[in-house]
Motif scaffolding. Structure first.
Motif, PDB file in Angstrom:
ATOM      1  N   GLY A  30       0.832  -1.196   0.000  1.00 16.94           N
ATOM      2  CA  GLY A  30       0.000   0.000   0.000  1.00 16.94           C
ATOM      3  C   GLY A  30       0.868   1.247   0.000  1.00 16.94           C
ATOM      4  N   TYR A  31       0.350   2.308  -0.591  1.00 18.43           N
ATOM      5  CA  TYR A  31       1.087   3.562  -0.686  1.00 18.43           C
ATOM      6  C   TYR A  31       0.296   4.680  -0.023  1.00 18.43           C
ATOM      7  CZ  TYR A  31       4.071   1.061  -3.911  1.00 18.43           C
ATOM      8  OH  TYR A  31       4.936   0.148  -4.456  1.00 18.43           O
ATOM      9  N   VAL A  32       0.914   5.853   0.025  1.00 18.09           N
ATOM     10  CA  VAL A  32       0.269   7.043   0.574  1.00 18.09           C
ATOM     11  C   VAL A  32      -0.063   7.971  -0.587  1.00 18.09           C
ATOM     12  CG1 VAL A  32       0.497   9.040   2.104  1.00 18.09           C
ATOM     13  CG2 VAL A  32       1.518   6.838   2.760  1.00 18.09           C
ATOM     14  N   GLN A  33      -1.359   8.243  -0.751  1.00 24.56           N
ATOM     15  CA  GLN A  33      -1.836   9.152  -1.787  1.00 24.56           C
ATOM     16  C   GLN A  33      -2.358  10.428  -1.138  1.00 24.56           C
ATOM     17  OE1 GLN A  33      -4.699   7.574  -4.575  1.00 24.56           O
ATOM     18  NE2 GLN A  33      -3.967   5.479  -4.290  1.00 24.56           N
ATOM     19  N   VAL A  34      -2.158  11.555  -1.798  1.00 21.74           N
ATOM     20  CA  VAL A  34      -2.690  12.837  -1.346  1.00 21.74           C
ATOM     21  C   VAL A  34      -3.425  13.490  -2.505  1.00 21.74           C
ATOM     22  CG1 VAL A  34      -2.124  15.156  -0.509  1.00 21.74           C
ATOM     23  CG2 VAL A  34      -0.839  13.182   0.350  1.00 21.74           C
ATOM     24  N   TYR A  35      -4.669  13.906  -2.260  1.00 22.81           N
ATOM     25  CA  TYR A  35      -5.441  14.699  -3.216  1.00 22.81           C
ATOM     26  C   TYR A  35      -5.612  16.074  -2.600  1.00 22.81           C
ATOM     27  CZ  TYR A  35      -6.498  10.152  -5.256  1.00 22.81           C
ATOM     28  OH  TYR A  35      -6.395   8.907  -5.817  1.00 22.81           O
ATOM     29  N   THR A  36      -5.082  17.082  -3.272  1.00 25.94           N
ATOM     30  CA  THR A  36      -5.062  18.427  -2.712  1.00 25.94           C
ATOM     31  C   THR A  36      -5.383  19.455  -3.794  1.00 25.94           C
ATOM     32  OG1 THR A  36      -3.767  19.930  -1.311  1.00 25.94           O
ATOM     33  CG2 THR A  36      -2.565  18.776  -3.074  1.00 25.94           C
ATOM     34  N   ARG A  43      -6.923  20.808   1.242  1.00 23.95           N
ATOM     35  CA  ARG A  43      -6.058  21.882   0.733  1.00 23.95           C
ATOM     36  C   ARG A  43      -4.859  22.101   1.640  1.00 23.95           C
ATOM     37  NH1 ARG A  43      -9.875  26.275  -1.890  1.00 23.95           N
ATOM     38  NH2 ARG A  43     -11.610  24.945  -2.422  1.00 23.95           N
ATOM     39  N   ASN A  44      -3.859  22.778   1.100  1.00 27.96           N
ATOM     40  CA  ASN A  44      -2.705  23.249   1.875  1.00 27.96           C
ATOM     41  C   ASN A  44      -1.941  22.130   2.572  1.00 27.96           C
ATOM     42  OD1 ASN A  44      -3.528  25.942   1.222  1.00 27.96           O
ATOM     43  ND2 ASN A  44      -5.026  25.819   2.881  1.00 27.96           N
ATOM     44  N   VAL A  45      -1.435  21.201   1.790  1.00 22.79           N
ATOM     45  CA  VAL A  45      -0.666  20.083   2.336  1.00 22.79           C
ATOM     46  C   VAL A  45       0.718  20.579   2.757  1.00 22.79           C
ATOM     47  CG1 VAL A  45       0.290  17.799   1.859  1.00 22.79           C
ATOM     48  CG2 VAL A  45      -1.844  18.513   0.780  1.00 22.79           C
ATOM     49  N   PRO A  46       1.099  20.323   3.991  1.00 16.80           N
ATOM     50  CA  PRO A  46       2.453  20.706   4.424  1.00 16.80           C
ATOM     51  C   PRO A  46       3.516  19.939   3.624  1.00 16.80           C
ATOM     52  CG  PRO A  46       1.069  20.153   6.316  1.00 16.80           C
ATOM     53  CD  PRO A  46       0.313  19.755   5.084  1.00 16.80           C
ATOM     54  N   ASP A  69       3.578   9.025  -1.527  1.00 15.85           N
ATOM     55  CA  ASP A  69       4.054   8.369  -2.740  1.00 15.85           C
ATOM     56  C   ASP A  69       3.419   8.965  -3.990  1.00 15.85           C
ATOM     57  OD1 ASP A  69       5.633   6.130  -1.484  1.00 15.85           O
ATOM     58  OD2 ASP A  69       3.674   5.810  -0.547  1.00 15.85           O
ATOM     59  N   LEU A  70       2.233   9.560  -3.828  1.00 17.73           N
ATOM     60  CA  LEU A  70       1.499  10.160  -4.940  1.00 17.73           C
ATOM     61  C   LEU A  70       0.837  11.426  -4.415  1.00 17.73           C
ATOM     62  CD1 LEU A  70      -0.841   8.461  -7.450  1.00 17.73           C
ATOM     63  CD2 LEU A  70      -1.741  10.306  -6.061  1.00 17.73           C
ATOM     64  N   VAL A  71       1.018  12.521  -5.097  1.00 20.11           N
ATOM     65  CA  VAL A  71       0.342  13.775  -4.750  1.00 20.11           C
ATOM     66  C   VAL A  71      -0.304  14.295  -6.025  1.00 20.11           C
ATOM     67  CG1 VAL A  71       0.571  16.135  -3.872  1.00 20.11           C
ATOM     68  CG2 VAL A  71       2.036  14.315  -2.942  1.00 20.11           C
ATOM     69  N   THR A  72      -1.626  14.449  -5.976  1.00 21.95           N
ATOM     70  CA  THR A  72      -2.366  14.976  -7.113  1.00 21.95           C
ATOM     71  C   THR A  72      -2.999  16.293  -6.690  1.00 21.95           C
ATOM     72  OG1 THR A  72      -2.853  12.771  -7.978  1.00 21.95           O
ATOM     73  CG2 THR A  72      -4.275  14.573  -8.715  1.00 21.95           C
ATOM     74  N   GLU A  73      -2.765  17.323  -7.497  1.00 24.39           N
ATOM     75  CA  GLU A  73      -3.341  18.639  -7.205  1.00 24.39           C
ATOM     76  C   GLU A  73      -4.521  18.902  -8.127  1.00 24.39           C
ATOM     77  OE1 GLU A  73      -2.101  23.356  -6.936  1.00 24.39           O
ATOM     78  OE2 GLU A  73      -0.667  21.918  -7.730  1.00 24.39           O
ATOM     79  N   MET A  74      -5.661  19.189  -7.516  1.00 23.72           N
ATOM     80  CA  MET A  74      -6.846  19.594  -8.270  1.00 23.72           C
ATOM     81  C   MET A  74      -6.743  21.107  -8.439  1.00 23.72           C
ATOM     82  SD  MET A  74      -7.960  16.601  -8.231  1.00 23.72           S
ATOM     83  CE  MET A  74      -8.431  15.140  -7.342  1.00 23.72           C
ATOM     84  N   LYS A  75      -6.582  21.534  -9.663  1.00 27.45           N
ATOM     85  CA  LYS A  75      -6.375  22.954  -9.939  1.00 27.45           C
ATOM     86  C   LYS A  75      -7.609  23.530 -10.609  1.00 27.45           C
ATOM     87  CE  LYS A  75      -3.348  26.075 -12.446  1.00 27.45           C
ATOM     88  NZ  LYS A  75      -2.281  26.161 -13.441  1.00 27.45           N
ATOM     89  N   GLU A  76      -8.165  24.552 -10.002  1.00 30.44           N
ATOM     90  CA  GLU A  76      -9.334  25.200 -10.592  1.00 30.44           C
ATOM     91  C   GLU A  76      -8.901  26.043 -11.783  1.00 30.44           C
ATOM     92  OE1 GLU A  76     -12.359  28.776  -9.456  1.00 30.44           O
ATOM     93  OE2 GLU A  76     -11.872  27.377  -7.852  1.00 30.44           O
ATOM     94  N   ILE A  77      -9.489  25.765 -12.911  1.00 35.36           N
ATOM     95  CA  ILE A  77      -9.277  26.565 -14.119  1.00 35.36           C
ATOM     96  C   ILE A  77     -10.488  27.485 -14.309  1.00 35.36           C
ATOM     97  CG2 ILE A  77      -8.907  26.509 -16.621  1.00 35.36           C
ATOM     98  CD1 ILE A  77      -6.599  25.207 -14.994  1.00 35.36           C
TER      99      ILE A  77
END
Length: 179
Positions: A7-13, A144-147, A155-163
């Motif tokens: 298993g890995y660590v995922q971040v959605y920010t 939001r605002n991941v340190p 292991d995975l960081v995905t940024e949701m960017k508002e366009i």
């Protein structure tokens, strides 16, 4: 599939829409492959679609909340903040138990970054969850605002960017879309 081999660590920010939606999508995919998913939601007390789908799926996808209904954090008085802090501490204790006991295959900590931003938990506490995660458990963190410390550990960081967002047209939350 019985358990994850690794298993890995995922971040959605990010400031864009879709962090919780991505985590729920991952949950549905995991359950569809026989995995057990727990979602611990922070700073959410209203009814949502993910609560309803979890009820339909059954014990393979469970959503947990520890907070009583309140307004937004910035609208709370000191007594309400004290109660919220106590509820967050209880949720954190639950999270530590889930990790210690390997209670699920995928563990989602929804809006944990909001808890950090409001100083209801410390970075060190969240890092402890990550560090103690069993090797075969996927850990998904949203908000939001991941340190940097958490970004670096993930292991995975995905940024949701508002366009572009329909809020600019005065369209706010809609049942079935935003909740």
């Amino acid at each position: 599939m019985d358990r994850l081999e690794r298993g890995y660590v995922q971040v959605y920010t990010g400031n864009g829409k879709g962090k919780t939606t991505a985590a729920v999508g991952q949950a549905i995919r995991a359950v569809g492959n026989g995995l057990k998913v727990y979602m611990l939601q922070f700073l959410k007390t209203e009814p949502t679609g993910e609560l309803e789908i979890a009820k339909l799926i059954g014990d393979k996808f469970q959503v947990f909340r520890f907070e009583s209904k309140k307004g937004f954090f910035w609208t709370l008085n000191e007594e309400e903040k004290k109660i919220l802090k106590s509820e967050i501490d209880e949720a954190y204790s639950f999270a530590m138990d889930v990790i210690k006991n390997s209670s699920c295959d995928v563990f989602i900590l929804d809006e944990i970054m909001g808890v950090l931003s409001n100083k209801l938990l410390t970075e060190e506490q969240v890092m402890k969850l990550i560090d103690k995660k069993p090797i075969n458990m996927e850990l998904i963190l949203t908000g939001r605002n991941v340190p940097d410390s958490i970004k670096n550990k993930a292991d995975l960081v995905t940024e949701m960017k508002e366009i572009k967002h329909y809020m600019a047209k005065g369209v706010y939350v809609r049942k079935g879309i935003e909740y």
